[in-house]
Design a protein around this motif. Structure first.
Motif, PDB file in Angstrom:
ATOM      1  N   SER A  85       0.813  -1.219   0.000  1.00 19.74           N
ATOM      2  CA  SER A  85       0.000   0.000   0.000  1.00 19.74           C
ATOM      3  C   SER A  85       0.842   1.261   0.000  1.00 19.74           C
ATOM      4  N   SER A  86       2.091   1.165   0.447  1.00 21.05           N
ATOM      5  CA  SER A  86       2.953   2.346   0.549  1.00 21.05           C
ATOM      6  C   SER A  86       3.570   2.761  -0.777  1.00 21.05           C
ATOM      7  N   VAL A  87       3.458   1.923  -1.788  1.00 21.46           N
ATOM      8  CA  VAL A  87       4.038   2.251  -3.096  1.00 21.46           C
ATOM      9  C   VAL A  87       3.255   3.412  -3.723  1.00 21.46           C
ATOM     10  N   PRO A  88       3.941   4.449  -4.217  1.00 18.72           N
ATOM     11  CA  PRO A  88       3.241   5.571  -4.856  1.00 18.72           C
ATOM     12  C   PRO A  88       2.327   5.098  -5.986  1.00 18.72           C
ATOM     13  N   ASN A  89       1.181   5.753  -6.110  1.00 15.83           N
ATOM     14  CA  ASN A  89       0.173   5.468  -7.134  1.00 15.83           C
ATOM     15  C   ASN A  89      -0.728   4.289  -6.791  1.00 15.83           C
ATOM     16  N   VAL A  90      -0.468   3.583  -5.690  1.00 18.40           N
ATOM     17  CA  VAL A  90      -1.373   2.499  -5.262  1.00 18.40           C
ATOM     18  C   VAL A  90      -2.535   3.115  -4.492  1.00 18.40           C
ATOM     19  N   LYS A  91      -3.710   3.030  -5.087  1.00 19.34           N
ATOM     20  CA  LYS A  91      -4.913   3.600  -4.466  1.00 19.34           C
ATOM     21  C   LYS A  91      -5.522   2.656  -3.443  1.00 19.34           C
ATOM     22  N   VAL A 214      -4.490 -15.950   1.381  1.00 20.78           N
ATOM     23  CA  VAL A 214      -5.114 -15.310   0.218  1.00 20.78           C
ATOM     24  C   VAL A 214      -4.398 -15.808  -1.034  1.00 20.78           C
ATOM     25  N   THR A 215      -5.074 -15.733  -2.165  1.00 22.81           N
ATOM     26  CA  THR A 215      -4.435 -16.124  -3.424  1.00 22.81           C
ATOM     27  C   THR A 215      -3.884 -14.922  -4.177  1.00 22.81           C
ATOM     28  N   SER A 216      -4.391 -13.720  -3.864  1.00 21.72           N
ATOM     29  CA  SER A 216      -3.912 -12.535  -4.578  1.00 21.72           C
ATOM     30  C   SER A 216      -4.200 -11.269  -3.778  1.00 21.72           C
ATOM     31  N   VAL A 217      -3.451 -10.248  -4.109  1.00 22.25           N
ATOM     32  CA  VAL A 217      -3.759  -8.888  -3.662  1.00 22.25           C
ATOM     33  C   VAL A 217      -3.986  -8.087  -4.929  1.00 22.25           C
ATOM     34  N   SER A 218      -5.244  -7.683  -5.153  1.00 18.65           N
ATOM     35  CA  SER A 218      -5.577  -6.903  -6.349  1.00 18.65           C
ATOM     36  C   SER A 218      -5.397  -5.423  -6.047  1.00 18.65           C
ATOM     37  N   ILE A 219      -4.830  -4.704  -7.001  1.00 17.90           N
ATOM     38  CA  ILE A 219      -4.422  -3.320  -6.751  1.00 17.90           C
ATOM     39  C   ILE A 219      -5.122  -2.366  -7.714  1.00 17.90           C
ATOM     40  N   ASN A 220      -5.722  -1.330  -7.127  1.00 16.35           N
ATOM     41  CA  ASN A 220      -6.280  -0.239  -7.916  1.00 16.35           C
ATOM     42  C   ASN A 220      -5.293   0.931  -7.895  1.00 16.35           C
TER      43      ASN A 220
END
Length: 407
Positions: A85-91, A214-220
């Motif tokens: 979540s801390s990566v820039p542009n990760v909503k 979990v199987t994935s973390v989906s990122i907006n």
């Protein structure tokens, strides 16, 4: 002064100028409409899948996407989630648990994709809640299930009915359970609408005996145009031996290939259209050259440099091209804007054909953008190619023959 002379020259033969400009106008108008329809439809397909299923980027355990087995699930710690979540542009970073199951009620069964989600977090990525058509959305730790409309129709289920799910859980454990139907949602993509059902993440973990997995973390994303940079930054903070970071176009290869194939066919049609217009422009320029060969001879004879004469001819052609391009672009804007806000819904027979390929029976349009500039520059390039013939004639002009009106 040479600009004003060129402008007056093109209106000396008003009929010829209007015919040429009109042909360019029609080409640009229909090309922009067709291109807007193509790009808008592609964007609709991508948005419907990204916001309903994959997200723009996903983080998996390495090797998960090739096999898509629940045994490749991983433990999502608070520390890992914060790093993502801390990566820039990760909503939004949305955890999910996905696997297949057999859905049953009465004597009807259907294979489905079960997705465990966290209500309250999921809404930051997908439109599931917005697309709810019956019942209510899942609450936190809700033991119920949310069905896609086509699944509900096939199984004949309504809100508050009970759905039976049978599957294989984590490391081969048998998975079976009964779940009350809380609501029914609708997806614009027929494939998704015929495949997806939702449980809360906790309920799905209990069903598959995959506690805390979990199987994935989906990122907006805040800015989808920076997806490549964001993907690289995510890959840089995660252990490549343990995790894989995939963009939506890497996960949905078939969709990308379909779009590319359709885009090529559309570009071929545009190429044919512009080729026809190119011959029309060349024919006009050819007639202008033949009719004015004596005029060119007189102008050179009285002292006008051939380079200036050539520049004059180029300006005349550019003016005609710009008239056609600008009027075509201006005329295309109103219908494109209208259909951007009011997409075209196809008839029932055509709709069935579209849906059989897994796509929504809807034609969307893209608002004016870079494709306007690209098409306009392409037409002007064609115009410049067309003036090569008169330029050759000017630089090879024999004054005596020209005065006799001979080529």
């Amino acid at each position: 002064m040479i600009f004003s002379i060129a402008w007056r020259n093109i209106w000396r033969n008003r009929r010829r100028t209007l015919i040429t400009a009109s042909s360019i106008f029609l080409a640009v108008f229909f090309a922009l409409i067709m291109r807007s329809m193509q790009i808008g439809s592609y964007a609709r397909i991508i948005e419907s899948i990204v916001h309903s299923y994959t997200g723009y980027i996903q983080v998996h355990k390495k090797g998960y996407w090739e096999e898509k087995e629940i045994n490749n699930a991983f433990e999502l710690t608070d520390t890992l989630l914060r790093r993502i979540s801390s990566v820039p542009n990760v909503k939004a970073a949305v955890p999910r648990l996905e696997s297949f199951a057999l859905a049953s009620t009465g004597n009807k069964t259907k294979g489905v994709m079960v997705i465990g989600i966290e209500p309250g977090v999921e809404e930051r990525l997908s439109d599931i809640k917005k697309n709810l058509i019956k019942g209510s959305f899942l609450e936190k730790d809700d033991p119920g299930v949310l069905l896609a409309k086509r699944i509900a129709d096939y199984l004949g289920m309504k809100v508050n009915d009970t759905l039976v799910l049978i599957s294989q859980g984590y490391h081969g454990v048998s998975a079976a359970g009964k779940f009350p139907v809380r609501g029914i949602t609708h997806f614009s993509s027929p494939d998704l609408d015929n495949t997806l059902i939702y449980l809360t993440l906790k309920t799905a973990q209990e069903f598959y005996s995959a506690e805390n997995l979990v199987t994935s973390v989906s990122i907006n994303l805040d800015n989808k145009n920076r997806i490549d940079k964001t993907s690289r930054e995510l890959a840089g903070i995660l252990d490549p031996a343990e995790y894989e970071v995939m963009k939506w176009d890497e996960m949905l290869v078939e969709v990308v290939q379909h779009i590319q194939t359709d885009d090529i066919s559309g570009l071929i049609m545009l190429g044919i259209l512009y080729m026809i217009i190119g011959f029309g422009i060349f024919g006009t320029v050819l007639m202008m050259t033949i009719e004015r060969i004596k005029e060119f001879g007189v102008m050179v004879a009285v002292g006008m440099q051939k380079t200036k004469l050539a520049f004059l001819v180029i300006l005349e052609s550019v003016f005609i091209g710009m008239i056609g391009v600008l009027t075509g672009a201006v005329a295309a804007i109103p219908p494109i804007i209208y259909f951007y806000y009011h997409p075209i819904y196809l008839g029932s027979e055509i709709a069935k054909s579209y849906e059989s390929y897994g796509y929504e029976a809807l034609i969307c349009f893209e608002p004016p953008g870079m494709y306007f500039i690209k098409n306009g520059l392409l037409v002007l390039f064609i115009v410049m190619i067309s003036v090569i013939f008169p330029l050759r004639k000017i630089f090879r002009l024999n004054i005596i023959n020209a005065l006799r009106n001979k080529l």
